[in-house]
Design an enzyme around this catalytic site. Sequence first.
Site, PDB file in Angstrom:
ATOM      1  N   LYS A  13       2.359  -4.126   6.592  1.00 29.43           N
ATOM      2  CA  LYS A  13       2.530  -3.907   5.029  1.00 29.43           C
ATOM      3  C   LYS A  13       4.306  -3.416   4.897  1.00 29.43           C
ATOM      4  O   LYS A  13       5.009  -4.519   4.179  1.00 29.43           O
ATOM      5  CB  LYS A  13       1.781  -2.496   4.321  1.00 29.43           C
ATOM      6  CG  LYS A  13       0.736  -2.858   4.634  1.00 29.43           C
ATOM      7  CD  LYS A  13       0.102  -4.258   3.844  1.00 29.43           C
ATOM      8  CE  LYS A  13      -1.547  -4.823   3.701  1.00 29.43           C
ATOM      9  NZ  LYS A  13      -1.514  -5.983   2.767  1.00 29.43           N
ATOM     10  N   TYR A  53      -1.959  -0.597  10.747  1.00 29.13           N
ATOM     11  CA  TYR A  53      -2.111  -1.464   9.035  1.00 29.13           C
ATOM     12  C   TYR A  53      -0.756  -1.251   8.735  1.00 29.13           C
ATOM     13  O   TYR A  53      -0.522  -2.047   7.921  1.00 29.13           O
ATOM     14  CB  TYR A  53      -3.351  -0.751   9.128  1.00 29.13           C
ATOM     15  CG  TYR A  53      -2.521  -1.343   7.238  1.00 29.13           C
ATOM     16  CD1 TYR A  53      -4.042  -2.056   7.232  1.00 29.13           C
ATOM     17  CD2 TYR A  53      -3.256  -0.228   6.144  1.00 29.13           C
ATOM     18  CE1 TYR A  53      -3.635  -2.845   5.221  1.00 29.13           C
ATOM     19  CE2 TYR A  53      -3.228  -0.389   5.101  1.00 29.13           C
ATOM     20  CZ  TYR A  53      -3.484  -1.836   4.737  1.00 29.13           C
ATOM     21  OH  TYR A  53      -4.021  -2.208   3.515  1.00 29.13           O
ATOM     22  N   SER A  84       0.657  -1.287  -0.286  1.00 27.97           N
ATOM     23  CA  SER A  84       0.382   0.119   0.210  1.00 27.97           C
ATOM     24  C   SER A  84       0.504   1.277  -0.253  1.00 27.97           C
ATOM     25  O   SER A  84       2.396   1.255   0.650  1.00 27.97           O
ATOM     26  CB  SER A  84      -1.169   0.006   1.396  1.00 27.97           C
ATOM     27  OG  SER A  84      -1.682   1.435   1.783  1.00 27.97           O
TER      28      SER A  84
HETATM   29  P1  NAD Z   1     -10.805  -7.084   1.310  1.00 27.62           P
HETATM   30  O1  NAD Z   1     -11.533  -6.592   2.916  1.00 27.62           O
HETATM   31  O2  NAD Z   1     -12.122  -6.760   0.345  1.00 27.62           O
HETATM   32  O3  NAD Z   1     -10.313  -8.242   0.532  1.00 27.62           O
HETATM   33  C1  NAD Z   1      -9.076  -9.102   1.948  1.00 27.62           C
HETATM   34  C2  NAD Z   1     -10.034 -10.255   1.260  1.00 27.62           C
HETATM   35  O4  NAD Z   1      -8.710 -11.354   2.604  1.00 27.62           O
HETATM   36  C3  NAD Z   1     -11.535 -10.771   2.016  1.00 27.62           C
HETATM   37  O5  NAD Z   1     -11.664 -11.240   1.772  1.00 27.62           O
HETATM   38  C4  NAD Z   1     -10.979 -11.448   3.530  1.00 27.62           C
HETATM   39  O6  NAD Z   1     -12.074 -11.918   3.923  1.00 27.62           O
HETATM   40  C5  NAD Z   1      -9.551 -11.671   2.885  1.00 27.62           C
HETATM   41  N1  NAD Z   1      -8.855 -12.374   4.691  1.00 27.62           N
HETATM   42  C6  NAD Z   1      -8.779 -11.885   5.540  1.00 27.62           C
HETATM   43  N2  NAD Z   1      -7.702 -12.484   6.132  1.00 27.62           N
HETATM   44  C7  NAD Z   1      -8.270 -13.202   6.051  1.00 27.62           C
HETATM   45  C8  NAD Z   1      -7.184 -14.663   6.352  1.00 27.62           C
HETATM   46  N3  NAD Z   1      -6.142 -14.468   7.555  1.00 27.62           N
HETATM   47  N4  NAD Z   1      -7.183 -15.772   5.385  1.00 27.62           N
HETATM   48  C9  NAD Z   1      -8.048 -16.039   4.375  1.00 27.62           C
HETATM   49  N5  NAD Z   1      -8.402 -15.085   4.273  1.00 27.62           N
HETATM   50  C10 NAD Z   1      -8.573 -13.784   4.269  1.00 27.62           C
HETATM   51  O7  NAD Z   1      -9.794  -5.765   0.571  1.00 27.62           O
HETATM   52  P2  NAD Z   1      -9.176  -5.788  -0.725  1.00 27.62           P
HETATM   53  O8  NAD Z   1      -9.461  -4.093  -0.811  1.00 27.62           O
HETATM   54  O9  NAD Z   1      -9.288  -6.766  -1.703  1.00 27.62           O
HETATM   55  O10 NAD Z   1      -7.308  -5.491  -0.267  1.00 27.62           O
HETATM   56  C11 NAD Z   1      -6.404  -6.739  -0.954  1.00 27.62           C
HETATM   57  C12 NAD Z   1      -5.552  -6.337  -0.288  1.00 27.62           C
HETATM   58  O11 NAD Z   1      -5.474  -4.883  -0.610  1.00 27.62           O
HETATM   59  C13 NAD Z   1      -4.897  -6.217   1.484  1.00 27.62           C
HETATM   60  O12 NAD Z   1      -4.085  -6.955   2.009  1.00 27.62           O
HETATM   61  C14 NAD Z   1      -4.916  -4.782   1.516  1.00 27.62           C
HETATM   62  O13 NAD Z   1      -4.264  -4.466   2.981  1.00 27.62           O
HETATM   63  C15 NAD Z   1      -4.472  -4.581   0.100  1.00 27.62           C
HETATM   64  N6  NAD Z   1      -4.629  -2.536   0.057  1.00 27.62           N
HETATM   65  C16 NAD Z   1      -6.047  -2.861  -0.169  1.00 27.62           C
HETATM   66  C17 NAD Z   1      -6.150  -1.226  -0.590  1.00 27.62           C
HETATM   67  C18 NAD Z   1      -7.755  -0.683  -0.696  1.00 27.62           C
HETATM   68  O14 NAD Z   1      -7.589   0.756  -0.197  1.00 27.62           O
HETATM   69  N7  NAD Z   1      -8.671  -1.055  -1.275  1.00 27.62           N
HETATM   70  C19 NAD Z   1      -5.216  -0.359  -0.164  1.00 27.62           C
HETATM   71  C20 NAD Z   1      -3.950  -0.708  -0.564  1.00 27.62           C
HETATM   72  C21 NAD Z   1      -3.591  -2.160  -0.431  1.00 27.62           C
HETATM   73  C1  WQD Z   2      -9.510   9.772   1.178  1.00 30.42           C
HETATM   74  C2  WQD Z   2     -10.273  11.098   0.909  1.00 30.42           C
HETATM   75  C3  WQD Z   2     -10.222  11.363   3.526  1.00 30.42           C
HETATM   76  C4  WQD Z   2     -13.780   9.364   4.216  1.00 30.42           C
HETATM   77  C5  WQD Z   2      -7.409   4.533   2.939  1.00 30.42           C
HETATM   78  C6  WQD Z   2      -5.750   3.677   4.154  1.00 30.42           C
HETATM   79  C7  WQD Z   2      -4.561   3.581   2.902  1.00 30.42           C
HETATM   80  C8  WQD Z   2      -5.335   2.683   1.642  1.00 30.42           C
HETATM   81  C9  WQD Z   2      -6.322   3.450   0.526  1.00 30.42           C
HETATM   82  C10 WQD Z   2      -5.118   0.124   2.389  1.00 30.42           C
HETATM   83  C11 WQD Z   2      -9.089  11.791   2.376  1.00 30.42           C
HETATM   84  C12 WQD Z   2     -11.421  11.883   2.502  1.00 30.42           C
HETATM   85  C13 WQD Z   2     -12.176  10.022   3.353  1.00 30.42           C
HETATM   86  C14 WQD Z   2     -15.021  10.305   4.420  1.00 30.42           C
HETATM   87  C15 WQD Z   2     -13.970  12.323   3.028  1.00 30.42           C
HETATM   88  N1  WQD Z   2      -5.972   1.678   2.317  1.00 30.42           N
HETATM   89  N2  WQD Z   2     -12.663  11.523   3.589  1.00 30.42           N
HETATM   90  N3  WQD Z   2     -14.564  11.936   4.265  1.00 30.42           N
HETATM   91  O1  WQD Z   2      -7.369   8.060   3.760  1.00 30.42           O
HETATM   92  O2  WQD Z   2      -6.170   8.056   0.533  1.00 30.42           O
HETATM   93  O3  WQD Z   2      -6.366   5.855   2.581  1.00 30.42           O
HETATM   94  O4  WQD Z   2      -7.365   3.627   2.280  1.00 30.42           O
HETATM   95  O5  WQD Z   2      -4.187   0.351   2.124  1.00 30.42           O
HETATM   96  O6  WQD Z   2      -3.482   3.466   3.791  1.00 30.42           O
HETATM   97  O7  WQD Z   2      -5.324   4.703   4.854  1.00 30.42           O
HETATM   98  O8  WQD Z   2      -8.256   6.755   1.442  1.00 30.42           O
HETATM   99  O9  WQD Z   2     -10.925   6.813   1.072  1.00 30.42           O
HETATM  100  O10 WQD Z   2      -9.980   6.798   3.490  1.00 30.42           O
HETATM  101  O11 WQD Z   2     -10.140   9.509   2.101  1.00 30.42           O
HETATM  102  O12 WQD Z   2     -13.383  13.647   3.690  1.00 30.42           O
HETATM  103  O13 WQD Z   2     -15.885  10.099   4.769  1.00 30.42           O
HETATM  104  O14 WQD Z   2     -11.666  11.429   1.601  1.00 30.42           O
HETATM  105  O15 WQD Z   2     -10.360  12.729   4.688  1.00 30.42           O
HETATM  106  O16 WQD Z   2      -8.700  12.619   1.892  1.00 30.42           O
HETATM  107  P1  WQD Z   2      -6.767   6.764   2.536  1.00 30.42           P
HETATM  108  P2  WQD Z   2      -9.759   7.374   1.860  1.00 30.42           P
END
Ligand code: NAD
Ligand code: WQD
Length: 337
Positions: A152, A148, A124
């Site tokens: 990572k 979190y 991330s």
């Molecule tokens: P998500 O929660 O939709 O998908 C993650 C999946 O992992 C879920 O289906 C959950 O049930 C499963 N899971 C969690 N812990 C588990 C375990 N111990 N064993 C088996 N399954 C497990 O989230 P996503 O948005 O699809 O994210 C996928 C990956 O990408 C995550 O590692 C997340 O940290 C990373 N990521 C997501 C974002 C985002 O904003 N969505 C941003 C950056 C990184």
């Molecule tokens: C985006 C913008 C908020 C909600 C997070 C995690 C990051 C990654 C992605 C996994 C910001 C604003 C949000 C609301 C708002 N996940 N906001 N009202 O914070 O960039 O990232 O998700 O790795 O680790 O921190 O994303 O979508 O939460 O926020 O004004 O109800 O929207 O302040 O400026 P963020 P976000």
Amino acid sequence: MNILLTGGTGYIGSHTAAILLELGHQVILLDNLSNSNSNVLAKLKTITGYQIPFVHSDVRDTQTLQDVLKSHDIKAVIHFAGLKAVGESTEQPITYYSNNIQGTISLLQAMQATSIKTLVFSSSATVYGEPHYLPLDEKHPTHATNPYGRSKLHIEEILSDVAQSDPEWRIISLRYFNPVGAHPSGLIGENPQGIPNNLMPYIAQVASRQRSQLNVFGNDYPTPDGTGIRDYIHIMDLASGHAAALDYLKMQSGYIAINLGTGQGYSVLEMVKAYEHACGHEIPYSIAPRRSGDIAICYANPALAYDLLNWQASYTLDAMCASTWKFQQMLHQNNTI
Ligand code: NAD
Ligand code: WQD
């Protein structure tokens, strides 16, 4: 190629599964369903025509992983499984470290035991912490500010150590910026339980009148309209980045971290405007205090992904909003909210 997707029924995993199948790969999904629903499998069948094999298991169950890797003749793993809510991670750090770090170690053990050494990991942009400069390239110093993010960062370090210890490993950490949007079919997308933590799902719920208004967290940031700026990337672009990463790993061993972003930042108010355009009505909002831990501006330098993976984002902001809205409407029609 047979590819195992841990966390495969989740938001990013399910879209990546659809893309990989389209490209002719076989995918096997493993998930403990802690944050997803197995009904995504039927939706993926409608989209792709394939009944994808699914294993209901936790990644911390090393033996099951090992059995799956062997029995499905897996050649590569994409490791999506993990918990991802920043706020929750500060309240439940042990749960987060167990799922994310212990889960990754369990996977690495199973992969080592079966000599499957090609891995793409979901990292991330949060690993960069407060930006020292923009756009964020991969050389930017890393600094996580919550459990979190630290999970990572620790995993990235573990993966780098593992790759250094044995030249057969081929590992990429993909540092995602802000994934949004849904599959063009509208069948799969992001549908969080409870109050959404992230902007786009929250806006989508306001647009469909499940919530009365959006709280904009701060309008006094040093940005043109005072609201936070992020690099939103369409989920289909993000998904195709994984296919590109797997292609790259066919030629390259070792470890590398690569950004997946567009290089373009949008403010919260720009996102609201774009979504209003997609759904055809106003999104009510009010200005609320800043959210603790938020940064003002974050967007990627995506040049490395272009140079090494021959990948770049192609979907527009309008497409991100339109697909989110289509998915949201279909959820309503199917009464699956
Ligand atoms: P998500 O929660 O939709 O998908 C993650 C999946 O992992 C879920 O289906 C959950 O049930 C499963 N899971 C969690 N812990 C588990 C375990 N111990 N064993 C088996 N399954 C497990 O989230 P996503 O948005 O699809 O994210 C996928 C990956 O990408 C995550 O590692 C997340 O940290 C990373 N990521 C997501 C974002 C985002 O904003 N969505 C941003 C950056 C990184
Ligand atoms: C985006 C913008 C908020 C909600 C997070 C995690 C990051 C990654 C992605 C996994 C910001 C604003 C949000 C609301 C708002 N996940 N906001 N009202 O914070 O960039 O990232 O998700 O790795 O680790 O921190 O994303 O979508 O939460 O926020 O004004 O109800 O929207 O302040 O400026 P963020 P976000």
